[in-house]
Write an enzyme that holds these catalytic residues in place. Structure first.
Site, PDB file in Angstrom:
ATOM      1  N   SER A 142      37.391  38.325  34.913  1.00  0.00           N
ATOM      2  CA  SER A 142      38.122  37.701  36.007  1.00  0.00           C
ATOM      3  C   SER A 142      38.608  38.736  37.005  1.00  0.00           C
ATOM      4  O   SER A 142      39.030  38.363  38.097  1.00  0.00           O
ATOM      5  CB  SER A 142      39.354  36.984  35.463  1.00  0.00           C
ATOM      6  OG  SER A 142      38.987  36.045  34.507  1.00  0.00           O
ATOM      7  N   HIS A 168      30.867  35.452  37.666  1.00  0.00           N
ATOM      8  CA  HIS A 168      32.201  34.954  37.325  1.00  0.00           C
ATOM      9  C   HIS A 168      32.254  33.436  37.464  1.00  0.00           C
ATOM     10  O   HIS A 168      32.303  32.901  38.576  1.00  0.00           O
ATOM     11  CB  HIS A 168      33.240  35.628  38.240  1.00  0.00           C
ATOM     12  CG  HIS A 168      34.639  35.227  37.938  1.00  0.00           C
ATOM     13  ND1 HIS A 168      35.583  34.980  38.912  1.00  0.00           N
ATOM     14  CD2 HIS A 168      35.258  35.001  36.761  1.00  0.00           C
ATOM     15  CE1 HIS A 168      36.717  34.633  38.335  1.00  0.00           C
ATOM     16  NE2 HIS A 168      36.543  34.631  37.033  1.00  0.00           N
ATOM     17  N   GLU A 214      31.327  33.083  41.311  1.00  0.00           N
ATOM     18  CA  GLU A 214      31.411  34.273  42.168  1.00  0.00           C
ATOM     19  C   GLU A 214      30.402  35.300  41.641  1.00  0.00           C
ATOM     20  O   GLU A 214      30.433  35.620  40.458  1.00  0.00           O
ATOM     21  CB  GLU A 214      32.808  34.913  42.086  1.00  0.00           C
ATOM     22  CG  GLU A 214      33.894  34.159  42.834  1.00  0.00           C
ATOM     23  CD  GLU A 214      35.243  34.867  42.775  1.00  0.00           C
ATOM     24  OE1 GLU A 214      35.858  35.069  43.825  1.00  0.00           O
ATOM     25  OE2 GLU A 214      35.703  35.203  41.661  1.00  0.00           O
ATOM     26  N   ASN A 254      40.692  34.898  42.151  1.00  0.00           N
ATOM     27  CA  ASN A 254      41.884  35.322  41.406  1.00  0.00           C
ATOM     28  C   ASN A 254      42.816  36.223  42.201  1.00  0.00           C
ATOM     29  O   ASN A 254      43.997  36.332  41.895  1.00  0.00           O
ATOM     30  CB  ASN A 254      41.481  35.985  40.091  1.00  0.00           C
ATOM     31  CG  ASN A 254      40.996  34.937  39.116  1.00  0.00           C
ATOM     32  OD1 ASN A 254      41.526  33.825  39.088  1.00  0.00           O
ATOM     33  ND2 ASN A 254      39.989  35.260  38.343  1.00  0.00           N
TER      34      ASN A 254
END
Ligand code: NAD
Length: 292
Positions: A120, A141, A153, A191
């Site tokens: 992450s 991701h 991602e 994130n």
């Protein structure tokens, strides 16, 4: 290697099982590896339960579920990853754990196999540099829960080869996901924005400005978020949220990313959210009850 057909997943937790599920449904052969055969088998049982739920909800034909289950195998040791064209690491969000995994996995893989991390927040370039294949390494991701969330991602490390990036893109497209490309900086895009928002919600609670329920209701009804920040934090896992805040804090060296001490306290208590049945809500009864 021409195209990806066999996919290895390292870590049969929330994310690894979700990735295994979507990859098997899309027609890939999947090898699921965890610290033991037993853990991998438990992961497969979760995948089976996930597919059963989709069948029960009328979203998946039973024959497609059965075909996907035939493509999934639990690994009895790291050598079972040898035939994989792509290995996606989805183990615990701790850099030393991931490094140890790559040290075990790389010698087993073909030189042309692609290695990816579902991290992450940890630097893809730094993880890649600790392997024997920085050119064949990238970040893939997924979002949680993987079968539901549309976004993936893709993160290129400084050395990632264009052909490897394109092959990985084709793999993700076959999973019917939407790709966005992020530069390799802490937290990537989602994130970098999402986890500081959750951390700020925890500060808002810590400073007594609102309760778990009032803050969640504020963001659901006042900002039109489908889940409140505490519901979401519990869903992600508070240990994962804390690790990401620490990576942002260390990597960007800005005090605005300091993890809230209340988040640290919950993690120290082992109240990690839904997976531990307790976090900002207590999930042990019929309905979730706020713990503050
Ligand atoms: P999790 O705690 O549910 O699962 C982690 C799994 O890794 C466990 O099954 C554990 O046994 C396994 N593991 C630990 N050490 C291992 C080793 N040495 N070899 C093999 N397996 C090992 O965690 P998760 O939520 O699935 O997160 C996994 C990764 O995905 C992390 O990097 C996390 O940052 C990332 N991620 C998580 C989310 C989320 O919302 N939870 C979303 C996107 C990405």
């Amino acid at each position: 290697m021409s195209e990806i057909s066999i996919v290895g997943i390292v870590g049969a937790g929330q994310m690894g099982t979700g990735i295994a599920q979507v990859a098997a449904l899309a027609g890939f052969d999947v090898v699921l590896y965890d610290v033991s055969l037993e853990q991998a088998r438990q992961g497969l049982a979760k995948v089976r339960a996930g597919l059963d739920r989709q069948v029960a909800a009328g979203k998946l034909a039973a024959e497609l579920r059965d075909a996907a289950l035939l493509r999934l195998k639990p690994a009895d040791g790291v050598n079972d990853l040898a035939p994989c064209d792509l290995v996606i690491e989805a183990a615990t969000e701790k850099e030393e754990i991931k490094r140890r995994i790559f040290a075990q996995v790389c010698p087993v893989l073909r030189p042309d196999a692609i290695l990816a991390s579902n991290t992450s927040s940890i630097s893809i370039t730094r993880l890649a540099a600790g392997t024997d294949r920085a050119e064949r390494f990238l970040g893939i991701h997924f979002m949680n829960p993987v079968p539901v969330m549309k976004l993936v991602e893709l993160v290129r490390g400084i050395a990632t080869d264009d052909g490897v990036f394109e092959a990985s893109k084709r793999f993700v497209e076959r999973l019917d996901k939407t790709i966005i490309v992020s530069e390799d900086f802490p937290g990537f895009i989602v994130n970098r924005i999402l986890i500081p928002m959750i951390n700020e919600a925890i500060y808002t609670l810590h400073e007594g400005i609102g309760s778990v329920e009032s803050i969640d209701a504020s963001m659901r009804l006042g900002a039109n978020h489908p889940m409140g920040p505490f519901q979401l934090a519990d869903f992600i896992g508070l240990d994962t949220c804390l690790s990401i805040m620490q990576v942002l804090h260390d990597g960007l060296a800005d005090s605005k990313y300091r993890p809230c001490p209340l988040l640290v306290k919950y993690v120290e208590a082992g109240w990690l959210g839904r997976k531990a049945k307790r976090g900002f809500y207590d999930y042990r009864g019929e309905v979730p009850v706020p713990t503050r």
